[in-house]
Every structure is written in C-alpha cells, then in structure tokens.
Design a protein around this motif. Structure first.
Motif, mmCIF file in Angstrom:
data_model
loop_
_atom_site.group_PDB
_atom_site.id
_atom_site.type_symbol
_atom_site.label_atom_id
_atom_site.label_comp_id
_atom_site.label_asym_id
_atom_site.label_seq_id
_atom_site.Cartn_x
_atom_site.Cartn_y
_atom_site.Cartn_z
ATOM 1 N N PHE A 35 12.721 -2.482 4.906
ATOM 2 C CA PHE A 35 11.889 -2.919 3.782
ATOM 3 C C PHE A 35 12.627 -2.728 2.458
ATOM 4 O O PHE A 35 12.642 -3.618 1.598
ATOM 5 N N LEU A 36 13.274 -1.563 2.278
ATOM 6 C CA LEU A 36 14.032 -1.314 1.063
ATOM 7 C C LEU A 36 15.207 -2.268 0.926
ATOM 8 O O LEU A 36 15.532 -2.724 -0.176
ATOM 9 N N MET A 37 15.843 -2.561 2.062
ATOM 10 C CA MET A 37 16.969 -3.492 2.023
ATOM 11 C C MET A 37 16.508 -4.874 1.571
ATOM 12 O O MET A 37 17.169 -5.542 0.762
ATOM 13 N N LEU A 38 15.347 -5.305 2.061
ATOM 14 C CA LEU A 38 14.801 -6.600 1.651
ATOM 15 C C LEU A 38 14.508 -6.613 0.156
ATOM 16 O O LEU A 38 14.827 -7.582 -0.551
ATOM 17 N N VAL A 39 13.918 -5.536 -0.359
ATOM 18 C CA VAL A 39 13.577 -5.463 -1.786
ATOM 19 C C VAL A 39 14.828 -5.464 -2.650
ATOM 20 O O VAL A 39 14.919 -6.189 -3.653
ATOM 21 N N VAL A 40 15.830 -4.671 -2.272
ATOM 22 C CA VAL A 40 17.053 -4.562 -3.070
ATOM 23 C C VAL A 40 17.804 -5.890 -3.127
ATOM 24 O O VAL A 40 18.217 -6.352 -4.205
ATOM 25 N N TYR A 41 17.989 -6.529 -1.969
ATOM 26 C CA TYR A 41 18.719 -7.788 -1.959
ATOM 27 C C TYR A 41 17.942 -8.900 -2.665
ATOM 28 O O TYR A 41 18.538 -9.789 -3.278
ATOM 29 N N THR A 42 16.626 -8.836 -2.607
ATOM 30 C CA THR A 42 15.828 -9.814 -3.347
ATOM 31 C C THR A 42 16.049 -9.656 -4.845
ATOM 32 O O THR A 42 16.238 -10.639 -5.583
ATOM 33 N N PHE A 43 16.047 -8.412 -5.300
ATOM 34 C CA PHE A 43 16.224 -8.157 -6.734
ATOM 35 C C PHE A 43 17.633 -8.533 -7.202
ATOM 36 O O PHE A 43 17.797 -9.215 -8.212
ATOM 37 N N VAL A 44 18.654 -8.090 -6.445
ATOM 38 C CA VAL A 44 20.035 -8.306 -6.879
ATOM 39 C C VAL A 44 20.429 -9.771 -6.803
ATOM 40 O O VAL A 44 20.890 -10.368 -7.782
ATOM 41 N N PHE A 45 20.247 -10.380 -5.628
ATOM 42 C CA PHE A 45 20.706 -11.753 -5.450
ATOM 43 C C PHE A 45 19.706 -12.779 -5.979
ATOM 44 O O PHE A 45 20.105 -13.842 -6.469
#
Length: 257
Positions: A35-45
């Motif tokens: 879940f955190l990985m999905l949130v981080v990559y959504t924000f960054v990319f």
C-alpha cells in the motif's frame, strides 16, 4: 512428497516471520508495504514527474499501471537477492544429509509469492476504489503469471547453487536486478521505444509478464503470440537448467559451508 511440501511451507513461513520479526506492525507489513509503495510511486511519478502512459491517462490510472509491473519486479528482486545467500543462512540444514535441500529455494519463491499475492489484492481493491472496474479477464491473472513463476523457480535454483560456491554472486545479482528494472517496460511504455529496440527488451524475463499482466488487468495489447510462446519455452528451459544444476552440485554444499 507431502512431507517436502510441508517443509517448504514451514520454511516459507519462517522466511516471512524473520523478515517482520521485531517490527511494531508485525505481519501487517505484508499489507502495509504494498500500500505504501503504491502511494509513494503515485505521488512521485504521477504528481511530481507528471508521468503518463498515454495522453488521456489520469494520475490514478498511471499509478495502477506502474504498480502492476513493480510487483513483478519486487518478486524477482526478493527471490534472487535472497537466493544468493540462502544456503549459507541454512548451513545447519545443509550439513544434515537427510534434509531435502531443494525445498530451501522453493521456500524463498513461496515466501515472495505470498507478498506479491497480497500486493495484487491491494491493487485490485485500489482499482475498485479509484473507479476502475475489473474486467472478466482478471480471472486469467494466475494463469498468465505461471510462466513467470516457472522462470523464477529456475533462476532461484540457479542463483542458490552458484551463490553457495561464489560469495560475489550476490553483488552481481544486485547489479543485474537494476538493469532488469530499467530495461523493462515497468517505468515507461514499451511503445516509447523504437521498434528495433523492443525485441531486445523481450529478452528481459520481466518484459513479457509485465505486458501480459497489464493486458488482463487494464486491457492493453498483448505481446505477440510468438513472443509469448518463446517465453514459455525459455522459462521451461531455465527451470530445467536451474533445478538440474542445483541437484547436481548440492552434494558439495556441506563441504563449502
């Protein structure tokens, strides 16, 4: 056979528990991490780099598309990184002549598979919450992942065998994993590359599975049939080579360790 299956499951459970032992959330990290990985990559990319697969794709669609490929990369990275040193970690088991050593690499794959299974459940739930309806083709997801798992088993056995004799295999694997990430259509669409370069990316063990998974989840074009067939054949050959080499040299593991 059932005894070895039980050993494999027990070792896989040990792999997972050792990874999260001592952490505050404990096993909940299995759900929290993807879940955190999905949130981080959504924000960054999605929000910072403004990346898109297509001109009409919104941020959430891009994030889901990216995440579907990153999960496969995570599985590959977890299994091969662990495989390079796993026999050294189980040195006491290796020195027991009656212990079936082949269950150790299998347990690594099984542990990684559980994490990715949870990751895809998070992805499917996120698709529904973000207004992306699930097509009936999502039922094919386990089937399209099967050749990748066959390939992964072969590579894991191969790296486990080589890593037992050569300690620097782990360093080489880390470099190869970085190349595998950037030379696969995970961070960018395959169509962004020249036609002549796309065939070379098909040699990457991640390329065909990533494209196939996105086809069943998001309705993107499937890879060419010839590439899919070639990948199935190559995965089978790698599995035979990896398992065959492991079984051939495992009798010397105890002397090395």
């Amino acid at each position: 056979m059932f005894e070895r299956l039980g050993l494999t499951v027990a070792l896989a459970r040990r792999e997972i528990e050792s990874r999260y032992r001592g952490t505050l959330p404990g096993r909940a990290w299995i759900i929290i991490a993807p879940f955190l990985m999905l949130v981080v990559y959504t924000f960054v990319f999605g929000h910072i780099l403004k990346s898109r697969w297509g001109a009409d794709q919104d941020t959430s669609s891009f994030a889901l598309t990216l995440f579907s490929g990153l999960l496969l990369n995570t599985l590959l990275g977890e299994c091969l990184s662990r495989a390079a040193s796993v026999m050294h970690s189980y040195g006491n088991y290796v020195k027991k002549l009656v212990f079936p050593l082949e269950v150790i690499p299998l347990s690594v794959v099984l542990a990684g598979l559980l994490n990715v299974f949870i990751g895809y459940l998070v992805l499917l739930v996120a698709m529904l919450l973000l207004g992306h309806p699930l097509a009936w083709s999502v039922l094919y997801l386990p089937l399209v992942l099967l050749p990748f798992l066959v390939c992964l088993v072969g590579l894991t056995f191969l790296i486990a065998a080589l890593g037992t004799y050569f300690r620097d295999v782990g360093q080489i694997v880390q470099f190869v994993l970085i190349l595998a990430l950037f030379l696969s259509p995970i961070l960018y669409p395959l169509t962004s590359l020249p036609e002549s370069a796309r065939s070379y990316l098909a040699l990457n063990p991640l390329t065909i599975p990533v494209e196939t998974v996105r086809a069943v989840l998001f309705g993107s074009p499937l890879p060419e049939l010839s590439q899919i067939v070639a990948y199935h054949v190559t995965a089978g050959v790698l599995a035979v080579i990896g398992i065959g080499l492991f079984m051939r040299v495992k009798c010397g593991f105890a002397d090395v360790l």
